[in-house]
Scaffold this motif. Sequence first.
Motif, PDB file in Angstrom:
ATOM      1  N   VAL A  20      10.238   3.246  12.511  1.00 13.00           N
ATOM      2  CA  VAL A  20      11.201   1.725  12.680  1.00 13.00           C
ATOM      3  C   VAL A  20      11.822   2.089  14.097  1.00 13.00           C
ATOM      4  CG1 VAL A  20      13.574   0.881  11.827  1.00 13.00           C
ATOM      5  CG2 VAL A  20      11.729   2.139  10.341  1.00 13.00           C
ATOM      6  N   ALA A  21      12.237   3.180  14.611  1.00 15.08           N
ATOM      7  CA  ALA A  21      12.962   3.147  15.820  1.00 15.08           C
ATOM      8  C   ALA A  21      11.921   2.738  17.040  1.00 15.08           C
ATOM      9  CB  ALA A  21      13.528   4.647  16.187  1.00 15.08           C
ATOM     10  N   LYS A  22      10.500   3.215  16.778  1.00 16.67           N
ATOM     11  CA  LYS A  22       9.644   3.354  17.935  1.00 16.67           C
ATOM     12  C   LYS A  22       8.856   1.656  18.153  1.00 16.67           C
ATOM     13  CE  LYS A  22       5.498   5.292  19.792  1.00 16.67           C
ATOM     14  NZ  LYS A  22       4.467   6.361  19.581  1.00 16.67           N
ATOM     15  N   PRO A  23       9.027   1.047  19.120  1.00 17.50           N
ATOM     16  CA  PRO A  23       8.744  -0.278  19.236  1.00 17.50           C
ATOM     17  C   PRO A  23       6.880  -0.129  19.108  1.00 17.50           C
ATOM     18  CG  PRO A  23       9.987   0.154  21.156  1.00 17.50           C
ATOM     19  CD  PRO A  23       9.716   1.328  20.422  1.00 17.50           C
ATOM     20  N   GLN A  24       6.478  -0.943  18.386  1.00 15.50           N
ATOM     21  CA  GLN A  24       5.203  -1.108  17.852  1.00 15.50           C
ATOM     22  C   GLN A  24       4.528  -2.518  18.377  1.00 15.50           C
ATOM     23  OE1 GLN A  24       4.137   0.569  14.363  1.00 15.50           O
ATOM     24  NE2 GLN A  24       4.949   2.603  14.899  1.00 15.50           N
ATOM     25  N   ALA A  25       3.361  -2.916  18.728  1.00 15.65           N
ATOM     26  CA  ALA A  25       2.839  -4.171  18.686  1.00 15.65           C
ATOM     27  C   ALA A  25       2.747  -4.528  17.378  1.00 15.65           C
ATOM     28  CB  ALA A  25       1.350  -3.896  19.176  1.00 15.65           C
ATOM     29  N   VAL A  26       2.833  -6.157  17.530  1.00 14.73           N
ATOM     30  CA  VAL A  26       2.708  -6.894  16.289  1.00 14.73           C
ATOM     31  C   VAL A  26       1.435  -7.189  15.661  1.00 14.73           C
ATOM     32  CG1 VAL A  26       3.402  -9.065  14.975  1.00 14.73           C
ATOM     33  CG2 VAL A  26       5.076  -7.992  16.707  1.00 14.73           C
ATOM     34  N   THR A  27       0.989  -6.679  14.683  1.00 13.36           N
ATOM     35  CA  THR A  27      -0.378  -6.588  14.062  1.00 13.36           C
ATOM     36  C   THR A  27      -0.212  -6.816  12.538  1.00 13.36           C
ATOM     37  OG1 THR A  27      -1.046  -5.007  15.770  1.00 13.36           O
ATOM     38  CG2 THR A  27      -2.890  -5.463  13.973  1.00 13.36           C
ATOM     39  N   PHE A  28      -0.703  -8.277  12.417  1.00 15.06           N
ATOM     40  CA  PHE A  28      -1.115  -8.641  10.767  1.00 15.06           C
ATOM     41  C   PHE A  28      -2.254  -7.616  10.531  1.00 15.06           C
ATOM     42  CE2 PHE A  28       1.995 -11.511  12.280  1.00 15.06           C
ATOM     43  CZ  PHE A  28       2.567 -12.061  11.255  1.00 15.06           C
ATOM     44  N   GLN A  29      -1.960  -7.183   9.191  1.00 16.34           N
ATOM     45  CA  GLN A  29      -3.023  -6.604   8.328  1.00 16.34           C
ATOM     46  C   GLN A  29      -2.640  -6.357   6.854  1.00 16.34           C
ATOM     47  OE1 GLN A  29      -3.564  -2.537   9.755  1.00 16.34           O
ATOM     48  NE2 GLN A  29      -1.328  -2.138   9.577  1.00 16.34           N
ATOM     49  N   SER A  30      -3.837  -6.241   5.986  1.00 20.31           N
ATOM     50  CA  SER A  30      -3.357  -6.148   4.353  1.00 20.31           C
ATOM     51  C   SER A  30      -2.872  -5.000   4.243  1.00 20.31           C
ATOM     52  CB  SER A  30      -4.787  -6.292   3.816  1.00 20.31           C
ATOM     53  OG  SER A  30      -5.351  -7.741   3.841  1.00 20.31           O
ATOM     54  N   ILE A  31      -1.762  -4.853   3.546  1.00 17.63           N
ATOM     55  CA  ILE A  31      -0.952  -3.538   3.394  1.00 17.63           C
ATOM     56  C   ILE A  31      -0.346  -3.509   1.955  1.00 17.63           C
ATOM     57  CG2 ILE A  31      -0.167  -3.414   5.549  1.00 17.63           C
ATOM     58  CD1 ILE A  31       2.784  -4.187   4.517  1.00 17.63           C
ATOM     59  N   ASP A  32      -0.369  -2.316   1.465  1.00 15.54           N
ATOM     60  CA  ASP A  32       0.359  -2.125   0.115  1.00 15.54           C
ATOM     61  C   ASP A  32       1.943  -2.317   0.047  1.00 15.54           C
ATOM     62  OD1 ASP A  32       0.920  -1.285  -2.555  1.00 15.54           O
ATOM     63  OD2 ASP A  32      -0.031   0.582  -2.473  1.00 15.54           O
ATOM     64  N   LEU A  33       2.260  -3.653  -0.382  1.00 14.42           N
ATOM     65  CA  LEU A  33       3.657  -3.757  -0.023  1.00 14.42           C
ATOM     66  C   LEU A  33       4.588  -2.824  -1.040  1.00 14.42           C
ATOM     67  CD1 LEU A  33       5.382  -5.886   1.103  1.00 14.42           C
ATOM     68  CD2 LEU A  33       5.379  -7.434  -0.905  1.00 14.42           C
ATOM     69  N   GLN A  34       3.905  -2.526  -2.307  1.00 14.46           N
ATOM     70  CA  GLN A  34       4.826  -1.446  -2.896  1.00 14.46           C
ATOM     71  C   GLN A  34       4.889  -0.105  -2.302  1.00 14.46           C
ATOM     72  OE1 GLN A  34       3.093  -1.055  -6.975  1.00 14.46           O
ATOM     73  NE2 GLN A  34       4.599   0.657  -7.720  1.00 14.46           N
ATOM     74  N   LEU A  35       4.058   0.353  -1.542  1.00 17.35           N
ATOM     75  CA  LEU A  35       4.078   1.500  -0.826  1.00 17.35           C
ATOM     76  C   LEU A  35       5.323   1.572   0.236  1.00 17.35           C
ATOM     77  CD1 LEU A  35       3.117   4.364  -0.316  1.00 17.35           C
ATOM     78  CD2 LEU A  35       1.074   3.465   0.993  1.00 17.35           C
ATOM     79  N   LEU A  36       5.008   0.171   0.938  1.00 16.33           N
ATOM     80  CA  LEU A  36       5.996   0.100   2.043  1.00 16.33           C
ATOM     81  C   LEU A  36       7.305   0.008   1.722  1.00 16.33           C
ATOM     82  CD1 LEU A  36       5.570  -2.473   4.944  1.00 16.33           C
ATOM     83  CD2 LEU A  36       7.600  -2.619   3.619  1.00 16.33           C
ATOM     84  N   ILE A  37       7.507  -0.651   0.479  1.00 20.83           N
ATOM     85  CA  ILE A  37       8.802  -0.442  -0.214  1.00 20.83           C
ATOM     86  C   ILE A  37       9.471   0.606  -0.621  1.00 20.83           C
ATOM     87  CG2 ILE A  37      10.469  -1.621  -2.024  1.00 20.83           C
ATOM     88  CD1 ILE A  37       8.734  -3.977  -2.162  1.00 20.83           C
TER      89      ILE A  37
END
Length: 695
Positions: A541-558
């Motif tokens: 979260v703290a480290k700036p990263q490039a904006v890249t759209f990809q298919s992710i597991d939303l349940q895992l992200l939450i």
Amino acid sequence: MVSSGLFVNLCIFSFFVSIMIAIRIFLLQRLAHKYKWMSGIYASIVSAILMVYSVTYQQITYDLRFLPLILTVLYFGYRAGAVAGITMAVCSIYLESHWLLTILILIFTFLFSLPLIRYKKHFSLLKQSLLCFFLHFIVHVLLTNYFWNTPIQSPFYSEIEYLVFGILGLGVAVATIEFYRKFYAVAEEAAYAGSDSCKDEEDSFFVRIMKKELEYTKEQLESFINHHMDAVIITDLEGQILRVNEAYEKVYGWKSHEVIGKKYYDIAGAFSKDVHENIKKTVAEKEAINRVEVVRARKDGSLVDLRITISPIFNGKDELVGLSGVCVDISEAKKAKQELDLLHRKLKESELKYRTLFEYANDAIYLLEIGSDHFPARFVEVNEAGCKRFGYTREELLSMPCHGIIPRDSDIVQKTVEEIRNGNLSFTLQSQFTFKSGEIKKLEYSGKLFNIENKKVLLIVSRDRTEYLKTEELLQKSEKLAAVGQLATAIAHEIRNPLTAIKGFMQLLTEKASKEELTYMNIISSEIERIEMITDEFMSVAKPQAVTFQSIDLQLLIQQVILLLQPQATMKNIFIELNSYGEMPFVYCESNQMKQVFINILKNAIEAMPSGGEIKVELRKKDNNHIHIQIIDEGVGISKERIKHLGEPFYSIKEDGIGLGLMICFNIIQQHKGTLSIESEVNKGTSVEICLPLD
């Protein structure tokens, strides 16, 4: 019997006509035109005498009482005729019993004679008088025989006798009067021409009176022409100049002896012959040419602006004999008018620029009148931005006293009054003011003090600095957050090094540990792994990263976000529960941005539950194209008035909030072509629902 009575009336009428002419010749010669109304009274007296000597036959009265009325209308006008008619009506009431019939005949005779005034130029006076009497005769016959309630009608021959004597009387009267008028006109022309008969010492009394009148009139005319401030020129009908005054010489540069006797249109700079003919035709109809502005050439060739009035000159026979012109030099006036018009145009343009700048300025501008106590007394002028800021119309602001809008004890007024009392004519201040709507704004305003019509006025230009100061504060916080983020990344990186060492030694110790010790070792290892997972999430979260759209597991992200915020939730006795209904497909999104959205929303939910409780995170597939995420807390809730402002920049319901968290969340969800909605009830909790497309 009727004939004898009418004959007596005719003699009396002829006698009084002669008397009137004698009175005019010897008594009222110079003043007769001023006393035309006396003719009306005289005519009524004659009519009354004729009534006294009237003759009655078959209950019908016959006399020539209406002849004086007809002559009065034709010779002295309808005002004198009205006087004669009214007096006749009064006399009829006192002298006869059928006075109502007389009044009706009188009224209709007078009304039917009115149209003759419009067409009298086409008829001689004799014809006019006969027409008037014929109209009267018709009225008399109709009212007497058909409209009057009398049992006996007048005989035909009596009416014919009345008509004959009336025509005879008018003929005698008109012939006598016209003979006198023509004689007077001939005598006047003879006196004007300076005939020998007028110069003779034995001139008649009548001619001597006319001569004195003509000399007196000539002296007045000469004085008028010579002392007239404007140029005066008199010509005959052929355009030959008969007279000019000194002002003419000054205006045109021609001397009088150079132009008198010459044709007007032959002089350089004058009207052409064709124009002269048109002028003559116009004034022949007794219509003067008034105040026509022209440009003419002087003797030296220079041009002059003139305003010309041309009038006709008529002789005693009402014949056009010449033209008179009055020329006013308007060169200086026209030049002054042009300069004044230019000044007005410049002032208008300047005022237009000022009004445009004043009205359409983004800053609020006020013009205030300052009272003797140095306090603002009233608004003199205000622009549209100023009206919107206070929430009043321009008319309301200008009609209200200043203290009714801005309290005297307010900080903004106190600072302004202090500057005025210190003698500062220009100043710039900053202050905070609470407006009528309850909105608090930080203002920066500049003041300029000056005088208008012996009154002190203050020009205020006020600028809203609220958003600017908030942005400046936000930039400072952003710099701090960036520094904290960099520091946090470094700290997390440093934490990972000892964690790796501890994790390695724990594995060595596990091999030699007993069963009881192995239980504790496993607990320590799971906690170390938990610390490592939290550190990894914190760094992501703290480290700036490039904006890249990809298919992710939303349940895992939450789950990762919950893991990151669980320590903060545990400290406040809050349990975060994740529920998934059915198999969750992957979502095409930017993982870091979605983490930021869930972190902001869950963090707000935690802060809204100071007494602890449960936060539910529910995932469900709405249809084949969308997935819904609902975050429900048991916090203090939000009022309906505040919900509609959520997501606006710098609007926060938290005391230390910046007001950008939810704005960023709304923008991220919008970029992902999804929707974010908030429902809440005070003291019951808040529900945040996010809908994201699967593709």
